[in-house]
Motif scaffolding. Structure first.
Motif, PDB file in Angstrom:
ATOM      1  N   PRO A   1     -43.216   8.459  23.559  1.00  0.00           N
ATOM      2  CA  PRO A   1     -42.232   9.277  24.844  1.00  0.00           C
ATOM      3  C   PRO A   1     -40.934   9.260  25.000  1.00  0.00           C
ATOM      4  O   PRO A   1     -40.745   7.723  24.988  1.00  0.00           O
ATOM      5  CB  PRO A   1     -43.084   9.240  25.964  1.00  0.00           C
ATOM      6  CG  PRO A   1     -43.712   8.152  25.264  1.00  0.00           C
ATOM      7  CD  PRO A   1     -44.369   7.803  24.276  1.00  0.00           C
TER       8      PRO A   1
ATOM      9  N   GLN B   1     -46.210  13.685  29.401  1.00  0.00           N
ATOM     10  CA  GLN B   1     -44.721  14.748  29.187  1.00  0.00           C
ATOM     11  C   GLN B   1     -44.603  15.303  31.009  1.00  0.00           C
ATOM     12  O   GLN B   1     -42.871  14.976  30.621  1.00  0.00           O
ATOM     13  CB  GLN B   1     -45.172  16.053  28.300  1.00  0.00           C
ATOM     14  CG  GLN B   1     -43.088  16.283  27.864  1.00  0.00           C
ATOM     15  CD  GLN B   1     -44.077  17.572  27.284  1.00  0.00           C
ATOM     16  OE1 GLN B   1     -43.226  16.881  26.006  1.00  0.00           O
ATOM     17  NE2 GLN B   1     -44.279  18.741  27.779  1.00  0.00           N
TER      18      GLN B   1
ATOM     19  N   SER C   1     -50.798  13.432  25.649  1.00  0.00           N
ATOM     20  CA  SER C   1     -49.556  13.037  26.498  1.00  0.00           C
ATOM     21  C   SER C   1     -49.138  14.857  26.412  1.00  0.00           C
ATOM     22  O   SER C   1     -47.751  14.765  27.315  1.00  0.00           O
ATOM     23  CB  SER C   1     -49.250  13.516  24.543  1.00  0.00           C
ATOM     24  OG  SER C   1     -49.910  14.771  24.329  1.00  0.00           O
TER      25      SER C   1
ATOM     26  N   GLY D   1     -39.486  18.799  26.994  1.00  0.00           N
ATOM     27  CA  GLY D   1     -40.001  18.114  28.092  1.00  0.00           C
ATOM     28  C   GLY D   1     -39.718  17.380  28.113  1.00  0.00           C
ATOM     29  O   GLY D   1     -39.785  17.491  29.529  1.00  0.00           O
TER      30      GLY D   1
ATOM     31  N   ASP E   1     -48.178  20.447  21.876  1.00  0.00           N
ATOM     32  CA  ASP E   1     -47.358  19.191  21.731  1.00  0.00           C
ATOM     33  C   ASP E   1     -47.035  19.245  20.743  1.00  0.00           C
ATOM     34  O   ASP E   1     -47.560  20.372  19.607  1.00  0.00           O
ATOM     35  CB  ASP E   1     -48.088  17.919  21.779  1.00  0.00           C
ATOM     36  CG  ASP E   1     -47.178  16.857  22.412  1.00  0.00           C
ATOM     37  OD1 ASP E   1     -46.160  16.746  22.306  1.00  0.00           O
ATOM     38  OD2 ASP E   1     -48.005  16.353  22.868  1.00  0.00           O
TER      39      ASP E   1
ATOM     40  N   GLY F   1     -43.918  15.179  22.553  1.00  0.00           N
ATOM     41  CA  GLY F   1     -43.766  16.156  24.175  1.00  0.00           C
ATOM     42  C   GLY F   1     -43.134  17.519  22.964  1.00  0.00           C
ATOM     43  O   GLY F   1     -42.623  17.532  21.221  1.00  0.00           O
TER      44      GLY F   1
END
Length: 433
Positions: free
Chosen positions: A383, A135, A131, A101, A149, A311
């Motif tokens: 992230p 990503q 998320s 990611g 994830d 990620g």
């Protein structure tokens, strides 16, 4: 008369076939020619069960229609991202590409990937974990979708925690820095514990160090680069907060609370250590080894709130793909609830869709891995920077961590990494479009 009836029946059958083809685009495309090949590149799966799940998804898709045929190619390259990058410049990428990611921007910026916005329905987007969308987004457009994830937490041996008389932290009330260090000090005195904490340093090939240790920097108020302003690393990666975080990290080695064990990866399962800083991917092995003694805890709050990694691997359609509709047909199949459950049951990752999450045997209230989902839903995920230069950021930080583990001066190593990153940004004119 019979001949006329035969012709009428034949005509009726033809009209019915035409109507069927009109209602089914995949069948219509497949009726005219042999199935179009959709080449799919995927990493060499370390998890045999996960590889089996992807093969099963491809087989199910190929059997469900005749317009397209998915062909999987498993990469055996140690540095998968570098290999893909080297092929991308030749224009020979496949239709569908699996990538980690945080490397998305590295491939979207030069135009190697197609935008997915027109393919993704509002219903699917609403069902995705926030998320996953975050990503997969670069400059306001969606370029990738992941089936899952990741989860990063503290795995613990319940028997050792009880012997040390430690409270079990929760997402609502995680351990503070002081409690975390007290726990390691107390666990060091428990019989059978060779050292309290494994930081998973043996997993330091590829993306693990940035993924696993960025939450430590963020927990102290640090980061890799200035995300809101200049985009530079100077004063951020080597700023006072990040330096304080990595000095504390280094002190855990110096105190004997953790060790630089590179030649084995099962100290936690064998009871040599009481805590393991790691993700979801070894859940099955650990459960088999420890049984009911295995418990998943949230990461500590180092002063700026609970922070965790986020990620994971995701899928993108490349610009070189001659059949984007076919690539999306397979990607849409991968993103179905059934296929998400198939792969996450195999690898223990967090299902990417809320509808799948609710049906997972591993997640949800009372389930063994619910802490991972709770951390993300509580906004604790950090992230990695969505910049085309992230690949170099990752490598520079990884090299700094290796030196810090070996005892090098923290400020010197982080400043060296920041300088390398900023030189790359300058050389690429800030990665502007």
């Amino acid at each position: 008369m019979f001949e006329r009836m035969r012709k009428l029946a034949s005509r009726a059958s033809l009209l019915a076939a035409i109507a069927s083809l009109a209602a089914n685009p995949l069948a219509r495309a497949g009726a005219a020619a042999e199935p179009k090949t959709i080449a799919v590149w995927t990493r060499a799966a370390l998890n045999v069960q996960e590889a089996t799940a992807i093969k099963g998804a491809a087989a199910a898709f190929n059997q469900s229609q005749k317009a397209y045929k998915v062909e999987l190619l498993w990469s055996s390259f140690r540095d998968y991202a570098d290999w893909v990058q080297s092929v991308a410049v030749t224009g020979n990428l496949p239709c569908l590409l699996e990538m980690d990611g945080p490397l998305l921007a590295q491939f979207a910026w030069p135009g190697y990937l197609r935008q997915l916005d027109k393919f993704v329905s509002p219903e699917l987007r609403r069902d995705l974990l926030p998320s996953i969308v975050q990503q997969g987004t670069y400059h306001g457009h969606l370029y990738s979708l992941g089936q899952f994830d990741s989860g990063l937490g503290l795995w613990a041996n319940r028997r050792y925690l009880a012997a040390a008389q430690l409270r079990l932290p929760t997402v609502a009330r995680p351990w503070t820095l002081a409690e975390f260090e007290h726990a390691m000090q107390a666990l060091a005195q428990v019989e059978g514990v060779e050292y309290p904490l494994s930081l998973g340093v043996y997993a330091g090939v590829g993306e693990f160090y940035p993924y696993a240790y960025l939450p430590i920097l963020a927990g102290f108020g640090g980061d890799f680069i200035d995300r809101a302003g200049t985009g530079r690393a100077a004063g951020v990666m080597d700023g006072p907060q990040s330096v304080a975080a990595m000095q504390r990290f280094q002190s855990w080695f110096q105190n004997g609370w953790t060790r630089a064990v590179f030649d084995r990866n099962d100290d936690f399962e064998r009871g040599r250590t009481a805590l393991l800083w790691l993700g979801h991917w070894k859940h099955t092995d650990m459960r088999e080894a420890l049984g009911d003694d295995l418990v998943l805890l949230p990461l500590p709050d180092f002063g700026h709130g609970l922070k965790t990694g986020m990620g994971s691997w995701a899928w993108s359609i490349t610009s070189a793909c001659p059949y984007p509709a076919g690539a999306w047909a397979f990607l849409s199949h991968l993103m179905s609830t059934e296929e998400i459950l198939r792969v996450t049951h195999a690898n223990g990752a967090i299902p990417a869709r809320r509808s799948a999450l609710g049906r997972s045997a591993l997640y949800g209230p009372g389930r063994p891995l619910q802490v991972f989902a709770q951390q993300l839903f509580n906004g604790a995920g950090v992230p990695r920077p969505a910049t085309p230069g992230y690949g170099l950021i990752s490598k520079a930080f990884t090299n700094a961590v290796r030196a810090i583990i070996a005892g090098a001066d923290v400020q010197t190593e982080l400043s060296r990494a920041a300088q390398i990153i900023d030189q790359d940004i300058a050389a690429n004119r800030g990665y502007s479009h």
